[in-house]
Design an enzyme around this catalytic site. Structure first.
Site, mmCIF file in Angstrom:
data_model
loop_
_atom_site.group_PDB
_atom_site.id
_atom_site.type_symbol
_atom_site.label_atom_id
_atom_site.label_comp_id
_atom_site.label_asym_id
_atom_site.label_seq_id
_atom_site.Cartn_x
_atom_site.Cartn_y
_atom_site.Cartn_z
ATOM 1 N N ASP A 55 0.883 -1.168 0.000
ATOM 2 C CA ASP A 55 0.000 0.000 0.000
ATOM 3 C C ASP A 55 0.920 1.217 0.000
ATOM 4 O OD1 ASP A 55 -2.022 -1.814 0.278
ATOM 5 O OD2 ASP A 55 -2.683 -1.172 2.253
ATOM 6 N N ASP A 93 -13.438 -3.747 -1.296
ATOM 7 C CA ASP A 93 -13.147 -3.350 0.091
ATOM 8 C C ASP A 93 -14.415 -3.449 0.929
ATOM 9 O OD1 ASP A 93 -10.459 -2.504 -0.524
ATOM 10 O OD2 ASP A 93 -11.301 -0.694 -1.422
#
Ligand code: 1PR
Length: 534
Positions: free
Chosen positions: A231, A389
């Site tokens: 990330d 998500d």
């Protein structure tokens, strides 16, 4: 170096061939791009990394005279290496978009994998080859995995037997490589097959170079993949760093509240490649609010990583249509193209895929205009991942909501026995009226080739993957599903592979904090009888 030592590359401009360019340069060779049919006829060695769609490719090659030049070059037994579509075009025809004629040099028709025999399509991942004697470029790699990503394949038959140098099994035996004289072609991607792939390219490009010791291995079938995820975002000093959240909160719980910094993206990706990661994903986690093409450091990270990392790279974050401050409009396709040009093999779409799926479920119409549809039309669905998500929402009864729910293993805070998984956008900041199950099925129809399945509740917790969620989604779709969020021990990987139909498992925190090396994960999976690439 003069032109003589250069490798001639046929890039007809339809897609991402950056990876093969990087691999050729890594082996110390220059590249000469084909501009005219004569360049093909004059090549000393020609590589054709076919990309895109069969029909579109044949149209271009027929119209610019290159099809004829290729046919002559190959019939004259000149050194040739076709990759993926660059192998398929040697056959008589392909069923991709109706019946389209190929170069017709090898008997056979290229058809689609049949998903009804339980295999997910596209065939994505590391699979094993059955290699025949005298395959030459494959001679040193028996029993090792190589990387495939395709939905169409050619089948071995009595008519094409003399060409076939290896086969692979995915539901059926299909042709994984051909060889006759100096003409070679492979269905898999040597430029994405790590050391094994580089050795294949070296054998073709530098046949007189010293042969290394043959690789040893025990590959028998499609391996489960272990993926390292980075990330990435800018910290408060303006540096691009690898970060990692707890349930998507990436800030330290200190007074300064700074963005957690777990390392430098290029260095970490290089390390994970060496450690045996089967793929590497970069997620530009603030891409939803910043324009990714304005984020030149991110593109630079991809460029630099892809020069030395020869396994597939996925990049996500901010893929959508965008108008900048000067009123200039960029389509999501342009954004994706820039990512591909910078070295990505797949792109991953989060928020924009949620909006597209909502619209599709509301109208029942595929407009073809969503980022997902546009990019998969041009680059093929195997190049498009949808990242989901979801957040768990507990309910007492499955009839409480109109979304698909599951009976959970661990009850909710008020003893709830069921949960549905609400999709979010903007890095988990906004919940949407759509469940993960509904989204997954919709994006598969819209052209996604793979699903990256996160779970906000489990992210960064190290308590294991959300088996209920991963089972729900991997049983619902026919495309590969990557399980993500929550890995804390090697046992969590064997759990997700033995209890769900996930094709790959992704982790971030445990790798960044060096708590569990990738190799330990793989050794554990092997001991548990789960095939992995070693
Ligand atoms: O919406 O198209 O711009 O894409 C944004 C992308 O960035 C999405 O793929 C989304 O998942 C990701 N993202 C956005 N915000 C965050 C955040 O953490 N604040 N990261 C974020 C998501 C989740 C995983 C993570 C696993 C494994 N990260 O990729 O790496 O949960 O972690 P673990 O092994 O440590 O548990 P768009």
């Amino acid at each position: 170096r003069g032109d003589d030592s250069a490798v001639t590359l046929l890039d007809y401009g339809a897609g991402n061939v950056q990876s093969i360019r990087n691999a050729i340069r890594y082996l110390g060779l220059d590249i000469k791009d084909v501009q005219t049919p004569e360049d093909i006829l004059n090549a000393k060695r020609l590589i054709f990394p076919g990309v895109g769609a069969f029909a579109a490719m044949m149209d271009v090659l027929n119209n610019n005279g290159m099809a004829e030049a290729l046919r002559t070059y190959i019939e004259n037994d000149r050194p040739f290496l076709g990759i993926c579509l660059g192998m398929q075009l040697l056959f008589e025809s392909s069923e991709e978009k109706g019946q389209v004629r190929g170069l017709g040099l090898i008997p056979g028709v290229v058809g689609r994998f049949d998903s009804s025999n339980g295999c997910r399509v596209p065939h994505i991942g590391w699979n094993a080859l059955q290699i025949k004697p005298d395959s030459v470029i494959l001679d040193d790699i028996a029993n090792r995995h190589v990387y495939f990503v395709h939905s169409y394949r050619a089948i071995p038959s009595e008519e094409n037997e003399e060409w076939v140098s290896s086969t692979c099994n995915y539901g059926i035996d299909f042709i994984s490589s051909i060889r006759r004289g100096n003409v070679h072609a492979v269905q898999f991607h040597p430029e994405k097959s790590g050391d094994v792939g580089l050795s294949i390219l070296r054998k073709f490009l530098l046949p007189n170079s010293q042969t290394k010791k043959p690789f040893e291995g025990k590959a028998t079938q499609l391996a489960k993949r272990v993926i390292a995820c980075l990330d990435v975002r800018t910290n408060d000093n303006g540096d691009l760093v690898v970060t990692k959240g707890d349930q998507y909160d990436v800030r330290e719980q200190t007074e300064e509240n700074e963005v957690r910094n777990l390392g430098k993206p290029v260095e970490l990706a290089g390390q994970y490649y060496k450690d045996g990661a089967d793929e590497i994903s970069f997620l530009n986690i603030t891409g939803f609010r910043d324009f990714p093409l304005g984020d030149l450091p991110m593109l630079e990270i991809l460029r630099r990583t892809s020069e030395n990392v020869f396994v597939p790279l996925t990049v996500g974050g901010g893929i959508r249509d965008f108008t900048d401050g000067n009123g200039r409009y960029y389509s999501s396709l342009e954004v994706a193209s820039e990512y591909f040009r910078s070295g990505a093999d797949k792109i991953s779409i989060g928020s924009d895929a949620v909006y597209a799926a909502e619209e599709y479920l509301k109208t029942g119409v595929k407009t073809g205009n969503s980022s997902l549809e546009q990019i998969s039309r041009v680059y093929g669905n195997q190049a498009v991942v949808v990242s989901i998500d979801p957040r768990r929402q507990y309910i007492a009864s499955p009839y409480e909501v109109g979304f698909k729910s599951v009976k959970v293993r661990n009850l909710g805070p008020n003893g709830e026995e069921y949960a549905w998984y609400q999709c979010t956008v903007k890095g988990g900041r906004e919940g949407r009226p759509i469940g993960a199950y509904e989204l997954a099925k919709a994006v598969e129809e819209l052209g996604a080739g793979e699903i990256l399945l996160n779970c906000i509740d489990c992210d960064g917790q190290g308590k294991g993957f959300d088996i209920d969620l991963i089972k729900l989604i991997s049983d619902a779709v026919g495309i590969p599903v990557i399980a993500s969020s929550g890995a804390g021990t090697v046992g969590h990987f064997s759990e997700v592979f033995s209890q769900t139909n996930a094709s790959a498992a992704l982790a971030a925190g445990i790798f960044h904090r060096k708590e569990v090396p990738i190799q330990s994960v793989k050794n554990h999976l092997l001991r548990e009888g789960i095939e992995v690439r070693m």
